[in-house]
Design an enzyme around this catalytic site. Structure first.
Site, PDB file in Angstrom:
ATOM      1  N   ARG A 108      36.807  51.612  34.172  1.00 17.84           N
ATOM      2  CA  ARG A 108      37.637  52.561  34.895  1.00 17.84           C
ATOM      3  C   ARG A 108      37.810  52.058  36.328  1.00 17.84           C
ATOM      4  O   ARG A 108      36.898  51.464  36.903  1.00 17.84           O
ATOM      5  CB  ARG A 108      37.000  53.968  34.917  1.00 17.84           C
ATOM      6  CG  ARG A 108      37.082  54.716  33.588  1.00 17.84           C
ATOM      7  CD  ARG A 108      38.515  55.106  33.253  1.00 17.84           C
ATOM      8  NE  ARG A 108      38.613  55.953  32.081  1.00 17.84           N
ATOM      9  CZ  ARG A 108      38.786  55.515  30.838  1.00 17.84           C
ATOM     10  NH1 ARG A 108      38.861  54.202  30.614  1.00 17.84           N
ATOM     11  NH2 ARG A 108      38.885  56.354  29.837  1.00 17.84           N
TER      12      ARG A 108
ATOM     13  N   GLU B 145      46.413  54.903  38.524  1.00 14.94           N
ATOM     14  CA  GLU B 145      47.218  54.084  37.616  1.00 14.94           C
ATOM     15  C   GLU B 145      48.597  54.736  37.455  1.00 14.94           C
ATOM     16  O   GLU B 145      48.671  55.886  37.014  1.00 14.94           O
ATOM     17  CB  GLU B 145      46.541  53.968  36.245  1.00 14.94           C
ATOM     18  CG  GLU B 145      45.269  53.166  36.280  1.00 14.94           C
ATOM     19  CD  GLU B 145      44.574  53.100  34.929  1.00 14.94           C
ATOM     20  OE1 GLU B 145      43.558  52.390  34.824  1.00 14.94           O
ATOM     21  OE2 GLU B 145      45.037  53.773  33.976  1.00 14.94           O
TER      22      GLU B 145
ATOM     23  N   HIS C 259      46.315  48.884  31.829  1.00 19.09           N
ATOM     24  CA  HIS C 259      45.371  49.581  30.954  1.00 19.09           C
ATOM     25  C   HIS C 259      45.696  49.313  29.477  1.00 19.09           C
ATOM     26  O   HIS C 259      45.896  50.235  28.675  1.00 19.09           O
ATOM     27  CB  HIS C 259      45.375  51.081  31.238  1.00 19.09           C
ATOM     28  CG  HIS C 259      44.076  51.754  30.913  1.00 19.09           C
ATOM     29  ND1 HIS C 259      43.542  52.764  31.665  1.00 19.09           N
ATOM     30  CD2 HIS C 259      43.188  51.561  29.898  1.00 19.09           C
ATOM     31  CE1 HIS C 259      42.407  53.174  31.128  1.00 19.09           C
ATOM     32  NE2 HIS C 259      42.168  52.458  30.060  1.00 19.09           N
TER      33      HIS C 259
END
Length: 330
Positions: A246, A275, A294
């Site tokens: 993360r 993000e 991601h």
């Protein structure tokens, strides 16, 4: 006499298709077990539909399960989220409404390890720079000064030797890498031997001796900004930081400073905070950084496995049975 088919339980999702919605390829699988209700449909007819919702499927952090939504759904029994991370859920809040929680850790193990190794290789061999040179309309010859680092025989430090970390170690052994790891709990001796991994009780020892440091931890209060200025300064100036956990596990301001001042050589990040990053963020301007959106668990096979795992958890909860991947507030 013809018996009416039993009504399917109502599953709330953010949307179907689109940028954030559950994948259209998964609809037949979901509709086999549930009647799907989108957030838009719920908001348009709360009075009639709120009491029907028994489960929520959180796909890519949506819908947001907050107090307002929970108060709206009196018969909600379970919230199932895609993937292993649950930092986007307020576990105590949800459990306080008597609602059970599940994640989907099993499907993401191998593909997330794959992306970690892919980022390691891309950073070590400067693949992004090489691609830009090879495809640039201005390139007249291939320069000889794009020199990367050897992966074979290098030392990989894995912080977080859970299922994904261990899968990463298995892949690193194929490159004959030396493997160090730091974890809350030490692995069994036979598991260490299988990947020739050496346990570091202190994270400092791992940081000082690794050519590549890979972060594979869950985001918790204990791991928030786990890697900051002090930790970066302990790393080799030739080392690369890889984050597939993360974004908030790393102090990004400290990382920018470390990269700009050559405290470490580079970074490869599949996750950031937030993000996406603001388009003027300094990380986006550095040549010694690779950032991907991601991608860790985004393969056709894995996303289907995640949905199948969520379905198993939801059905178990609705039947009052143990869930395969139940998550508890503690």
């Amino acid at each position: 006499m013809i018996m009416a088919e039993p009504e399917l339980p109502v599953l709330l999702v953010d949307e179907v298709g689109g940028i954030f919605g559950v994948l259209e390829a998964h609809l037949p699988l979901l509709k086999k077990h549930f009647h799907l209700l989108t957030m838009k449909e719920l908001l348009e007819n709360k009075a009639c539909l709120s009491a029907k919702v028994e489960a929520i499927y959180v796909w890519w952090c949506r819908p947001v399960v907050d107090r307002e939504l929970l108060k709206t759904l009196p018969n909600l029994k379970v919230v199932a989220t895609s993937g292993v991370g649950v930092d986007h859920l307020d576990l105590k809040l949800i459990a306080g409404f008597g609602v059970r929680i599940a994640n989907a850790p099993w499907g993401v193990r191998t593909c997330t390890a794959d992306i970690g190794v892919a980022l390691l290789l891309a950073a070590a061999r400067r693949l992004m720079e090489g691609c830009q040179v090879a495809t640039s309309p201005h390139t007249e010859y291939f320069p000889c000064n794009i020199i990367g680092d050897d992966v074979t025989g290098a030392t990989l430090g894995i912080i977080g030797m859970g299922s994904i970390g261990y899968q990463t170690a298995l892949r690193a052994r194929a490159f004959e890498m030396k493997i160090l790891y730091h974890n809350r709990n030490r692995r069994k001796e036979d598991e260490e031997l299988a990947v020739s991994a050496c346990y570091c009780a202190k994270i400092e020892d791992l940081l000082q001796h690794s050519d590549f440091v890979m972060l594979v931890v869950n985001l918790t209060p204990q791991t928030y900004k786990l890697i900051g200025k002090r930790e970066l300064e302990l790393m080799k100036p030739t080392a690369t930081l890889i984050n597939i956990s993360r974004g908030s596990v790393v102090d990004q301001d400290a990382l920018v400073e470390a990269l700009q001042s050559s405290v470490i050589k580079g970074a490869a990040l599949d996750v950031t905070d937030p993000e996406p990053l603001p388009r003027d963020h300094p990380l986006l301007k550095l040549r010694n950084v690779i950032i991907t959106p991601h991608l860790g668990s985004r393969t056709h096979k894995t996303t289907r496995m995640i949905t199948e795992e969520a379905i198993d958890n939801i059905l178990a909860a609705l039947r009052g049975l143990p869930m395969p991947s139940e998550v508890f507030p503690d």
